[in-house]
Design a protein around this motif. Structure first.
Motif, PDB file in Angstrom:
ATOM      1  N   ARG A  50      -7.087   5.394   8.915  1.00 44.33           N
ATOM      2  CA  ARG A  50      -6.708   5.475   7.832  1.00 44.33           C
ATOM      3  C   ARG A  50      -8.129   5.550   6.975  1.00 44.33           C
ATOM      4  O   ARG A  50      -8.194   6.352   5.826  1.00 44.33           O
ATOM      5  CB  ARG A  50      -6.075   4.048   7.429  1.00 44.33           C
ATOM      6  CG  ARG A  50      -5.933   3.774   5.873  1.00 44.33           C
ATOM      7  CD  ARG A  50      -4.753   4.597   5.269  1.00 44.33           C
ATOM      8  NE  ARG A  50      -3.510   4.531   6.055  1.00 44.33           N
ATOM      9  CZ  ARG A  50      -2.684   3.754   5.848  1.00 44.33           C
ATOM     10  NH1 ARG A  50      -2.668   3.145   4.771  1.00 44.33           N
ATOM     11  NH2 ARG A  50      -1.441   3.820   6.369  1.00 44.33           N
ATOM     12  N   VAL A  53      -8.699   9.404   6.833  1.00 43.76           N
ATOM     13  CA  VAL A  53      -7.728   9.975   5.881  1.00 43.76           C
ATOM     14  C   VAL A  53      -8.344   9.643   4.215  1.00 43.76           C
ATOM     15  O   VAL A  53      -8.445  10.841   3.512  1.00 43.76           O
ATOM     16  CB  VAL A  53      -6.407   9.386   5.935  1.00 43.76           C
ATOM     17  CG1 VAL A  53      -5.620   9.984   4.919  1.00 43.76           C
ATOM     18  CG2 VAL A  53      -5.877   9.845   7.312  1.00 43.76           C
ATOM     19  N   GLU A  54      -8.672   8.567   4.172  1.00 43.15           N
ATOM     20  CA  GLU A  54      -9.061   7.972   2.812  1.00 43.15           C
ATOM     21  C   GLU A  54     -10.564   8.797   2.197  1.00 43.15           C
ATOM     22  O   GLU A  54     -10.579   9.257   1.168  1.00 43.15           O
ATOM     23  CB  GLU A  54      -9.056   6.754   2.622  1.00 43.15           C
ATOM     24  CG  GLU A  54      -7.890   5.799   2.597  1.00 43.15           C
ATOM     25  CD  GLU A  54      -8.043   4.329   2.521  1.00 43.15           C
ATOM     26  OE1 GLU A  54      -9.123   3.889   2.765  1.00 43.15           O
ATOM     27  OE2 GLU A  54      -7.080   3.645   2.320  1.00 43.15           O
ATOM     28  N   PHE A  65      -6.386   5.084  -2.538  1.00 41.77           N
ATOM     29  CA  PHE A  65      -4.978   4.455  -2.505  1.00 41.77           C
ATOM     30  C   PHE A  65      -4.681   3.196  -3.182  1.00 41.77           C
ATOM     31  O   PHE A  65      -5.416   2.098  -2.944  1.00 41.77           O
ATOM     32  CB  PHE A  65      -4.847   4.168  -0.886  1.00 41.77           C
ATOM     33  CG  PHE A  65      -4.082   5.380  -0.306  1.00 41.77           C
ATOM     34  CD1 PHE A  65      -2.922   5.848  -0.116  1.00 41.77           C
ATOM     35  CD2 PHE A  65      -5.113   6.373   0.492  1.00 41.77           C
ATOM     36  CE1 PHE A  65      -2.559   6.976   0.385  1.00 41.77           C
ATOM     37  CE2 PHE A  65      -4.782   7.406   1.137  1.00 41.77           C
ATOM     38  CZ  PHE A  65      -3.452   7.936   1.231  1.00 41.77           C
ATOM     39  N   SER A  90       1.335   6.499   1.536  1.00 43.22           N
ATOM     40  CA  SER A  90       1.282   6.212   2.988  1.00 43.22           C
ATOM     41  C   SER A  90       2.326   5.133   3.442  1.00 43.22           C
ATOM     42  O   SER A  90       2.707   4.336   2.390  1.00 43.22           O
ATOM     43  CB  SER A  90      -0.119   5.511   3.029  1.00 43.22           C
ATOM     44  OG  SER A  90      -0.361   4.194   2.353  1.00 43.22           O
ATOM     45  N   GLY A  94       2.179   4.110   9.268  1.00 45.07           N
ATOM     46  CA  GLY A  94       1.246   5.030   9.708  1.00 45.07           C
ATOM     47  C   GLY A  94       1.246   6.420   8.993  1.00 45.07           C
ATOM     48  O   GLY A  94       0.330   7.152   9.430  1.00 45.07           O
ATOM     49  N   SER A  95       2.463   6.817   8.688  1.00 49.54           N
ATOM     50  CA  SER A  95       2.674   8.055   8.528  1.00 49.54           C
ATOM     51  C   SER A  95       2.475   8.444   6.970  1.00 49.54           C
ATOM     52  O   SER A  95       2.216   7.440   6.314  1.00 49.54           O
ATOM     53  CB  SER A  95       4.215   8.537   8.842  1.00 49.54           C
ATOM     54  OG  SER A  95       5.021   7.543   7.964  1.00 49.54           O
ATOM     55  N   TYR A  96       2.472   9.769   6.495  1.00 46.97           N
ATOM     56  CA  TYR A  96       2.135   9.944   5.208  1.00 46.97           C
ATOM     57  C   TYR A  96       3.102  10.883   4.470  1.00 46.97           C
ATOM     58  O   TYR A  96       3.944  11.832   5.379  1.00 46.97           O
ATOM     59  CB  TYR A  96       0.852  10.443   5.199  1.00 46.97           C
ATOM     60  CG  TYR A  96      -0.405   9.582   5.450  1.00 46.97           C
ATOM     61  CD1 TYR A  96      -1.010   9.125   4.573  1.00 46.97           C
ATOM     62  CD2 TYR A  96      -0.766   9.428   6.686  1.00 46.97           C
ATOM     63  CE1 TYR A  96      -2.241   7.969   4.916  1.00 46.97           C
ATOM     64  CE2 TYR A  96      -1.792   8.817   6.904  1.00 46.97           C
ATOM     65  CZ  TYR A  96      -2.392   8.061   5.989  1.00 46.97           C
ATOM     66  OH  TYR A  96      -3.479   7.021   6.443  1.00 46.97           O
TER      67      TYR A  96
END
Length: 378
Positions: A50, A53-54, A65, A90, A94-96
């Motif tokens: 995470r 990704v951020e 987020f 999110s 754990g998916s987006y």
């Protein structure tokens, strides 16, 4: 290099920064820095966490987020005049999900009713005319980070067959090209542009002065005829060929780019000109052994390029040895696997296309006999 040259596999440095960043516009000129971060995740295996990704989304201009779990709406989080843009949701698993909207608050209500429990939301304000491009670039960035995406129609995997069919081929042609390694269709009249042809003619002329130019053109023609689907119909839109003698990269002689990635390259080696092709590693290992000990006639290196998938190897041989290499059906199979992946996206390098060189290679390709693949002894 002789035909019995031993095969060797050489790894690339994990911190290599790729020259061509597929999301350069998306990252507002900072693409190569973030692309290096993404490439580390891909090369080292696994998906990004995470935090990664951020960090990438922050570089791309997204806000942090916001925790939106349990909310009925998000109107209080956005100014009424600044709600057009691209958003990333999110989820607890754990998916987006990546989407675009002219009013992000309304889209959140739609997702709240249809999707799994939403945990967080990041947003980037984007002009309406750029929504499609930034949305697709955002999806591409998260795909490269190897995180689970709930998008279906916009991901490379989800829309591959639709994009391929609508862009340049029917599904019957794609299936036949995938299944029959001896088949290809070289018919068609490539597009031309007089001004752009003239602009790069000097480079083509210098290339034609090389004593080994016939071998180089023959090697590209073999690759085009056996590994690039429907080349006369896909040239300029999906693939381009550049003549580079004396260009910005002194070792390069010419390169064929499919989509975003080089797929066949002629370059100056220590002992003369060499050819380099990209193939699917798993296909090659199934036939030639885990360490490719049964693949003679070329040297093999791990490829750091990722647009054609991370399971790629670089096959390097002399131009004169390309025919023997491309008479091996598993090799053609491995190269076709990569070209089909790369052709899912249009190439952004049309300005570098050398029309004269493409014509010479296509003409030679059409004169080649139908391949009769020899049995592979393992």
């Amino acid at each position: 290099m002789s035909s019995s040259a031993s095969t060797k596999i050489s790894s690339q440095k994990n911190n290599e920064v790729f020259r061509d960043c597929p999301c350069a516009d998306f990252f507002d000129g900072r693409g190569c820095t973030v692309w290096a971060s993404i490439s580390k995740v891909i090369i080292m295996g696994g998906g990004a966490d995470r935090f990664e990704v951020e960090r990438v989304l922050a570089w791309a201009g997204f806000g942090e987020f916001r925790h939106v779990s349990g909310r009925l709406g998000v109107s209080d989080l956005f100014d009424q005049k600044r709600r057009t843009g691209v958003y990333v949701l999110s989820f607890r698993d754990g998916s987006y999900y990546v989407g675009k909207a002219t009013d992000v608050t309304g889209r959140f209500r739609d997702h709240r009713d249809k999707k799994d429990p939403i945990e967080g939301m990041a947003f980037r304000e984007v002009p309406a005319k750029l929504l499609d491009r930034v949305e697709q670039d955002s999806i591409t960035a998260l795909e490269l980070l190897r995180v689970p995406l709930k998008n279906i129609t916009s991901t490379r995997a989800g829309a591959a067959s639709e994009r391929l069919e609508s862009a340049w081929a029917t599904m019957d042609e794609i299936r036949r090209f995938s299944a029959d390694r001896a088949w290809n269709d070289l018919s068609g009249n490539p597009l031309s542009d007089r001004d752009r042809r003239a602009k790069l003619h000097d480079r083509f002329y210098r290339l034609m002065q090389r004593p080994d130019v016939d071998e180089i053109i023959e090697a590209f023609a073999l690759y085009l005829a056996r590994c690039v689907p429907l080349p006369a119909r896909t040239v300029l839109g999906r693939w381009v060929i550049s003549a580079l003698p004396g260009g910005y990269e002194l070792s390069a002689i010419a390169n064929l780019t499919i989509g975003w990635q080089w797929s066949a390259v002629a370059f100056e080696g220590p002992e003369g000109s060499m050819m380099q092709f990209y193939g699917r590693g798993s296909v090659l290992r199934r036939t030639f052994g885990r360490n490719l000990e049964n693949l003679a006639g070329c040297d093999v290196y791990i490829a750091s390029e990722v647009m054609g998938g991370t399971d790629q190897l670089r096959l390097v041989c002399r131009p004169a040895e390309a025919r023997a290499l491309l008479e091996k059906e598993p090799v053609v199979h491995a190269l076709r696997e990569v070209t089909l992946d790369l052709m899912q996206r249009p190439t952004p390098h049309a300005q570098h296309h050398c029309f004269d060189l493409a014509d010479a290679i296509l003409t030679r390709a059409r004169s080649l006999p139908q391949p009769e693949f020899k049995p592979v002894l393992t």
